[in-house]
Design a protein around this motif. Structure first.
Motif, PDB file in Angstrom:
ATOM      1  N   LYS A 197      -9.003   2.750   8.705  1.00  0.00           N
ATOM      2  CA  LYS A 197      -7.730   2.353   9.309  1.00  0.00           C
ATOM      3  C   LYS A 197      -7.076   1.180   8.590  1.00  0.00           C
ATOM      4  O   LYS A 197      -5.849   1.090   8.518  1.00  0.00           O
ATOM      5  CB  LYS A 197      -7.933   2.000  10.783  1.00  0.00           C
ATOM      6  N   GLU A 198      -7.892   0.236   8.108  1.00  0.00           N
ATOM      7  CA  GLU A 198      -7.347  -0.892   7.371  1.00  0.00           C
ATOM      8  C   GLU A 198      -8.388  -1.420   6.394  1.00  0.00           C
ATOM      9  O   GLU A 198      -9.574  -1.084   6.491  1.00  0.00           O
ATOM     10  CB  GLU A 198      -6.873  -2.008   8.302  1.00  0.00           C
ATOM     11  N   ARG A 200       1.138  -1.904   4.566  1.00  0.00           N
ATOM     12  CA  ARG A 200       1.748  -2.951   5.376  1.00  0.00           C
ATOM     13  C   ARG A 200       0.690  -4.007   5.653  1.00  0.00           C
ATOM     14  O   ARG A 200      -0.508  -3.701   5.777  1.00  0.00           O
ATOM     15  CB  ARG A 200       2.312  -2.397   6.679  1.00  0.00           C
ATOM     16  N   SER A 201       1.126  -5.250   5.704  1.00  0.00           N
ATOM     17  CA  SER A 201       0.209  -6.349   5.937  1.00  0.00           C
ATOM     18  C   SER A 201      -0.085  -6.466   7.424  1.00  0.00           C
ATOM     19  O   SER A 201       0.838  -6.549   8.246  1.00  0.00           O
ATOM     20  CB  SER A 201       0.816  -7.655   5.405  1.00  0.00           C
ATOM     21  N   VAL A 202      -1.370  -6.439   7.786  1.00  0.00           N
ATOM     22  CA  VAL A 202      -1.774  -6.563   9.191  1.00  0.00           C
ATOM     23  C   VAL A 202      -1.883  -8.041   9.548  1.00  0.00           C
ATOM     24  O   VAL A 202      -1.237  -8.537  10.472  1.00  0.00           O
ATOM     25  CB  VAL A 202      -3.117  -5.836   9.438  1.00  0.00           C
ATOM     26  N   ARG A 262      -5.335  -8.579   4.862  1.00  0.00           N
ATOM     27  CA  ARG A 262      -5.760  -7.282   5.371  1.00  0.00           C
ATOM     28  C   ARG A 262      -4.560  -6.343   5.452  1.00  0.00           C
ATOM     29  O   ARG A 262      -3.446  -6.765   5.792  1.00  0.00           O
ATOM     30  CB  ARG A 262      -6.438  -7.391   6.744  1.00  0.00           C
ATOM     31  N   TYR A 263      -4.826  -5.068   5.152  1.00  0.00           N
ATOM     32  CA  TYR A 263      -3.738  -4.119   4.990  1.00  0.00           C
ATOM     33  C   TYR A 263      -4.049  -2.795   5.691  1.00  0.00           C
ATOM     34  O   TYR A 263      -5.201  -2.401   5.814  1.00  0.00           O
ATOM     35  CB  TYR A 263      -3.495  -3.838   3.498  1.00  0.00           C
ATOM     36  N   ALA A 264      -2.966  -2.135   6.127  1.00  0.00           N
ATOM     37  CA  ALA A 264      -3.059  -0.770   6.651  1.00  0.00           C
ATOM     38  C   ALA A 264      -2.050   0.076   5.876  1.00  0.00           C
ATOM     39  O   ALA A 264      -1.167  -0.454   5.196  1.00  0.00           O
ATOM     40  CB  ALA A 264      -2.751  -0.747   8.148  1.00  0.00           C
TER      41      ALA A 264
END
Length: 272
Positions: free
Chosen positions: A26-27, A61-63, A67-69
Motif C-alpha cells: 500500500k505504501e 503521492r506523499s503520505v 513515505r509514499y503511496a
C-alpha cells in the motif's frame, strides 16, 4: 533463440512503480526504495531524486515525510500492468471471424500519432496485414464495441475504421509472418521452465547475498513474463499452442506468490 535472462535492469521509476503494482503493498518508505535500488546498482541519490519526480508527476503521492503511496497516474499504469492476471479469461473459442482496422486514410506524416496508433493496435494483438490494414482473430470475449473503446483509450483515434470480417483468405505463410508461431511458443516454453527452475532452487541460500540474488531474480524474471503476457496477441489454438501459453500463465500465478515471499525475506528486519 529466446533468452529470458537477457534482462534490462530497471530504472528507479520502473522499479518503484512495478513493485507498487502489487496489491499487498500500500505504501513505501524512501529507505526501502534505496534498499531496492541497491539490488540493481541504482545510486541512493538517484533513487531519492526519482521519488521526488514521481510525486511531482502524479505517479506517487506523499503520505508523510519519506513515505509514499501510489498516485492517480501511477494507479492507471498499475492497473494496466495487472491486466496479465485476467489475460486468459479475456479470450474464448474462435469461430473463424476476424476484427479489422483500417488506418491508411489517416496518413503517416504525424509520426507521433502514427506511433501511438501502431502501439495501440499491437497491444491489443493486431498485426498489419497490408499498409494501413490491421487484423486479428475475433476471439475476445468482449464485444467489438468494447475492443474499439479499448483501442481508442490506448490512442488509436476516433477516425480509424473498425469492422468484422466473416473470413480472411490468407495463405498459411502469410499468417506465420503476421504472428510468428515458433517464436511465441519458444517464449512460452522458455519462460515457463525458467520460473519452474527458479522456484525449484527456492531459498536454498539463506545468506544475505542469497536473499538479494533471489529477490533480484524474481523481479527480473517476473517482469519478463508479465511483458510477454501483456504483449501477447492471445491467438486461438488454431494458430498457436494455447495449452503452452496457459501453462506459462498458471506458472506465473504461482511465481508471483513465490516472488512476494522472496521479497519479504529480503526486506525482513536484519537483512542487509
Amino acid at each position: 533463440m529466446f533468452d529470458p535472462t537477457d534482462y534490462k535492469w530497471p530504472t528507479p521509476k520502473r522499479l518503484v512503480l512495478s513493485l507498487l503494482s502489487s496489491p499487498e503493498l500500500k505504501e513505501i518508505g524512501a529507505r526501502e526504495c534505496v534498499k531496492w535500488g541497491r539490488l540493481f546498482d541504482i545510486d541512493p541519490t538517484a533513487m531519492r531524486v526519482a521519488l521526488g519526480r514521481l510525486v511531482k508527476a502524479g505517479f506517487l503521492r506523499s503520505v508523510v515525510r519519506g513515505r509514499y503511496a501510489i498516485g492517480d497516474r501511477g494507479r492507471v499504469l498499475s492497473e494496466t500492468a495487472r491486466r496479465w492476471v485476467s489475460a486468459e479469461e479475456r479470450v474464448g473459442a474462435w469461430d473463424g471471424r476476424w476484427l479489422m482496422v483500417h488506418t491508411a486514410h489517416l496518413g503517416r506524416r504525424d509520426q507521433s500519432a502514427l506511433k501511438l496508433r501502431d502501439r495501440a493496435l499491437q497491444l491489443v494483438g493486431f498485426a498489419e496485414l497490408r499498409s494501413g490494414l490491421w487484423c486479428r482473430p475475433a476471439n475476445y470475449r468482449e464485444s467489438s464495441a468494447e475492443t474499439r473503446a479499448r483501442l481508442r483509450e490506448l490512442g488509436l483515434g476516433e477516425e480509424a475504421i473498425i469492422l468484422r470480417a466473416d473470413s480472411l483468405l490468407l495463405e498459411t505463410r502469410e499468417l506465420a509472418a503476421l504472428w510468428p508461431r515458433q517464436a511465441l511458443e519458444e517464449a512460452y516454453a522458455v519462460l515457463t521452465q525458467a520460473m519452474i527452475d527458479s522456484m525449484a532452487r527456492g531459498d536454498a541460500d539463506d545468506t544475505d547475498a542469497g536473499k538479494e540474488a533471489l529477490a533480484r531474480e524474481t523481479f527480473l524474471l517476473g517482469e519478463a513474463v508479465i511483458r510477454q503476457i501483456n504483449g501477447d496477441p492471445l491467438l486461438p489454438d488454431a494458430m498457436v499452442d494455447v495449452a503452452a501459453r496457459r501453462k506459462m500463465h498458471e506458472t506465473m500465478v504461482a511465481y508471483e506468490a513465490f516472488g512476494r515471499d522472496a521479497w519479504a525475506r529480503f526486506q525482513a528486519p536484519g537483512a542487509q
